[in-house]
Design an enzyme around this catalytic site. Structure first.
Site, mmCIF file in Angstrom:
data_model
loop_
_atom_site.group_PDB
_atom_site.id
_atom_site.type_symbol
_atom_site.label_atom_id
_atom_site.label_comp_id
_atom_site.label_asym_id
_atom_site.label_seq_id
_atom_site.Cartn_x
_atom_site.Cartn_y
_atom_site.Cartn_z
ATOM 1 N N LYS A 1 -1.589 -4.308 2.171
ATOM 2 C CA LYS A 1 -2.706 -3.822 2.995
ATOM 3 C C LYS A 1 -2.580 -4.222 4.455
ATOM 4 O O LYS A 1 -3.070 -3.533 5.351
ATOM 5 C CB LYS A 1 -4.032 -4.325 2.428
ATOM 6 C CG LYS A 1 -4.417 -3.701 1.092
ATOM 7 C CD LYS A 1 -4.727 -2.228 1.231
ATOM 8 C CE LYS A 1 -5.222 -1.620 -0.081
ATOM 9 N NZ LYS A 1 -5.354 -0.144 0.020
ATOM 10 N N GLU B 1 -13.858 -0.914 4.537
ATOM 11 C CA GLU B 1 -14.301 -0.992 3.154
ATOM 12 C C GLU B 1 -13.261 -1.795 2.387
ATOM 13 O O GLU B 1 -12.113 -1.899 2.815
ATOM 14 C CB GLU B 1 -14.418 0.415 2.554
ATOM 15 C CG GLU B 1 -13.122 0.995 1.952
ATOM 16 C CD GLU B 1 -12.016 1.243 2.956
ATOM 17 O OE1 GLU B 1 -12.303 1.284 4.163
ATOM 18 O OE2 GLU B 1 -10.852 1.368 2.535
ATOM 19 N N SER C 1 2.545 -4.316 -5.142
ATOM 20 C CA SER C 1 1.727 -4.153 -3.940
ATOM 21 C C SER C 1 1.049 -5.444 -3.500
ATOM 22 O O SER C 1 0.772 -5.635 -2.327
ATOM 23 C CB SER C 1 0.679 -3.069 -4.177
ATOM 24 O OG SER C 1 -0.087 -3.382 -5.320
#
Lengths: 426, 269
Positions: free
Chosen positions: A87, A109, A376
């Site tokens: 991210k 968010e 991830s």
């Protein structure tokens, strides 16, 4: 008239209310100038290296490969990037875009909390204010990330509407933006939403795939046969896949199969029952009922628990370029344990969906196959889910002892403070 | 009579007085009460009704209306049952009825199907907040106009007058919806002189009637709008009146009627 640059095949678009139009025009203009500006690229590259820790390693999973009869399994460890997941690639890039626009405040968010954490850290790095919107249910299950965001100086706002998970957090952030368009940039965390977000997020995430490509060429001298990534909104998967779309590499997305195929028990849009719709300002596949309302979703992993799908992935699903499969909660949990025992690391529950699918399908592949799984994120954030799952009694005992200890410490401190007050009063 | 004609006729009947468009979510708190609430609006002096189809993700709405959407869905309201309710309402009153809906409920029903049904049942127009003019693939405007239905253009505070004129010119709607502030529905809007005088400018450049909404909650605000706008739109304040009545065990339709009567007092003063 259709703006083709906003679409991937039939999916995408920019279905925004009139009030947000100026914000999107500004964002699009800044993105168009930043993406061709060598100075912007250089600054992003410098921070990606010195602060994020890129490139992330491509790990040859020797023991798991042996378990797979010699098929060669590689893991792209995005969890080793700063703040623990891919991210950060997008959050840092968009924070730099916000600076370029002269905005002083970031909003985001978050589902699992990884995007919120990455945005909060990027805001701290660049001296920007930050507010993160997070579903109440997700806050409860991802408390370590809530704490982290607050440490980085962000305020975390609980979203109590609707499903109280990622879908509603997206709505809350978008609504906040309509009030504060002049000083705020909305750092959307996945490759979805109205144009140009799906493109911006993919571009910032595409270094996962481009690094992976050169790393696997160094290691094996050829491209892998198959690549797996988990798919919530789709940022790590499109970031991985985008470098390979023109190659003969099979691309597979692992969606949240949750508790099973019943409506509301999973978040499988392609492998499940998603249908074309327009919601949250973009056109894609959504889990929805006959009246067009989005369905509640379920996944053990907060990051995959989302009713929509990035529009480019919806297009790649429609063309058959990417295959999608649903992976059950239980299989994802087992994959966390298997990575821990065999490779000495714990993937995030989200990423574990991709591992579970790869481990399940690999035995049917030729023995000389090369397989890559994008991990991830790392599993630290899931401690409050995995620990009670794998070791309930010990975890309960620890929590109870910890509560007793902290309460006792607080009582002692109160008593000491009262004693000092008394002395000072004398 | 087409919906567009009925809306135009209603504005003419106001003879320059400010009209009141009252909003509620269909099926909130349940279908039976909702039918009584809309009837009560019509009989208490509202000039137009804006009936919102309940949807899970109403992205332009604030907490009151979001909560009403979710409650209506929990009570089992569907698009079919919402349309049935509005078609019954049409039989009992001549008030213009506009459907407010996000795109996805319309898509799920079928665009042509829902427009046909609305026209056949004598409903008058649509307000669709997530349908911008530059994503016109669905061709909503032409499809509405072909059926005599108004698709009302939404004008935001930052929309330039040039753009407002273009939006109006592309639309067959007799009026535009001027959003009076940034953000979502609900919170009371302070009506600054600048915003009020802009309404006159919007009327001039578009050549259309102007209905003003977002954060209009009280009679004093309707009075402030009376000289500059053709209609005031009130939504969240009525949803809140329903919620308060329910919490006290009172009749929500009576509470809405009382609030509407209070708001329209402004028309004759």
């Amino acid at each position: 008239m259709r703006h083709d640059e906003r679409y991937f095949g039939d999916f995408g678009g920019r279905y925004i209310p009139e009030v947000l139009r100026p914000a999107f025009e500004e964002l699009e203009a800044v993105w168009n100038s930043a993406k061709v500006d060598p100075a912007f690229a250089a600054e992003l590259k410098r921070l990606s290296s010195s602060w994020v820790g890129r490139p992330t390693p491509l790990h040859f999973a020797q023991r798991l490969s042996a378990e797979l009869g010699g098929r060669r399994l590689y893991l792209k460890l995005e969890g080793l990037a700063h703040t623990g997941a891919h991210k950060i690639n997008n959050a840092l890039g968009q924070a730099l875009l916000a600076k370029r626009m002269g905005k002083r405040r970031l909003i985001a968010e978050t589902g699992a909390g990884q995007h919120g954490l990455a945005t909060a850290a990027s805001a701290a790095l660049l001296g920007l204010e930050c507010e993160v919107f997070m579903g109440e249910i997700d806050m409860a299950r991802q408390q370590p990330n809530v704490f982290g965001m607050r440490m980085y100086g962000a305020s975390v706002t609980a979203v109590k509407e609707g499903t109280r998970t990622l879908t509603d957090a997206v709505n809350a952030a978008m609504k906040n933006w309509t009030e504060r368009v002049s000083d705020t940039h909305y750092v959307l965390g996945s490759a979805l939403g109205p144009h140009p977000y799906p493109t911006i997020v993919r571009e910032f995430q595409s270094l996962i795939g481009s690094e992976l490509k050169s790393q696997i060429m160094d290691a094996e001298g050829r491209l892998p046969d198959r690549i797996y990534a988990c798919v919530g909104g789709g940022s790590n998967s499109i970031g991985t896949f985008s470098a390979f779309l023109g190659d003969s590499v099979e691309l597979v997305g692992a969606e949240a199969g949750g508790r099973g195929p019943a409506p509301g028990d999973n978040a499988a849009r392609v492998a499940g029952t998603g249908r074309v719709g327009i919601a949250q300002s973009y056109k894609s596949l959504f889990l929805q009922d006959d009246n067009g309302s989005l369905l509640a979703t379920h996944s053990v992993s907060a990051g995959l628990d989302y009713a929509g799908l990035g529009p480019q992935l919806a297009h790649l699903a429609a063309t058959g370029r990417v295959r999608f499969e649903a992976v059950l909660d239980d299989d994802a949990l087992k994959a966390v344990a298997r990575c821990a025992r065999f490779e000495g690391f714990m993937p995030a529950l989200e990423s574990a969906h991709a591992v579970a699918l790869a481990l399940k399908e690999a035995p049917a592949m030729p023995v000389d196959s090369i397989i890559v799984v994008t991990i991830s994120g790392r599993g630290d954030k899931d401690l409050f889910i995995t620990a009670p799952h794998f070791d309930r009694e010990a975890w309960l005992a620890f929590l109870e002892a910890e509560v007793t200890r902290l309460r006792g410490e607080a009582a002692r401190q109160d008593k000491e403070a009262a004693r000092q007050d008394k002395e000072a009063a004398r | 009579m087409s919906g567009i004609d009925r809306i135009t006729g209603r504005f003419e009947e106001l003879h320059g007085r400010v009209g009141l468009m009252t909003h509620a979510v269909v099926g909130y708190p349940d279908l039976r009460s909702s039918a009584r609430i809309f009837s009560s609006m019509a009989s208490s002096g509202a000039s137009f009704i804006e009936a919102q189809l309940p949807f899970s993700d109403p992205t332009a709405d604030g907490p009151s209306i979001v909560q009403a959407n979710h409650a209506a869905l929990r009570a089992g309201t569907t698009t079919f049952s919402s349309l049935d309710l509005l078609s019954s309402l049409r039989k009992e009153t001549t008030i213009p009825i506009l459907i407010m809906s996000y795109l996805n409920p319309l898509l799920a029903f079928g665009i042509d199907a829902i427009l046909d049904r609305a026209a056949r049942d004598g409903l008058d127009g649509f307000i669709v907040p997530d349908y911008p003019d530059d994503e016109s693939e669905l061709d909503l405007e032409a499809k509405c106009a072909a059926r005599g239905l108004a698709l009302v253009p939404l004008i935001a505070p930052a929309t330039t007058l040039i753009r407002a004129r273009a939006l109006a010119e592309a639309s067959a709607s007799p009026f535009i919806y001027a959003v009076m502030r940034l953000g979502v529905t609900g919170r009371k809007t302070e009506l600054a002189e600048e915003a009020l005088s802009r309404l006159g400018a919007l009327r001039d450049v578009t050549g259309r009637r102007v209905a003003a909404g977002f954060g209009i909650r009280e009679r004093s605000q309707v009075e402030a709008l009376a000289l500059r706008a053709d209609c005031a739109i009130v939504g969240s304040a009525l949803i809140d009146a329903i919620g308060e009545a329910l919490a006290k065990g009172l009749d929500p339709a009576a509470a809405v009627g009382a609030k509407v009567s209070d708001l329209v007092g402004a028309q004759v003063s």
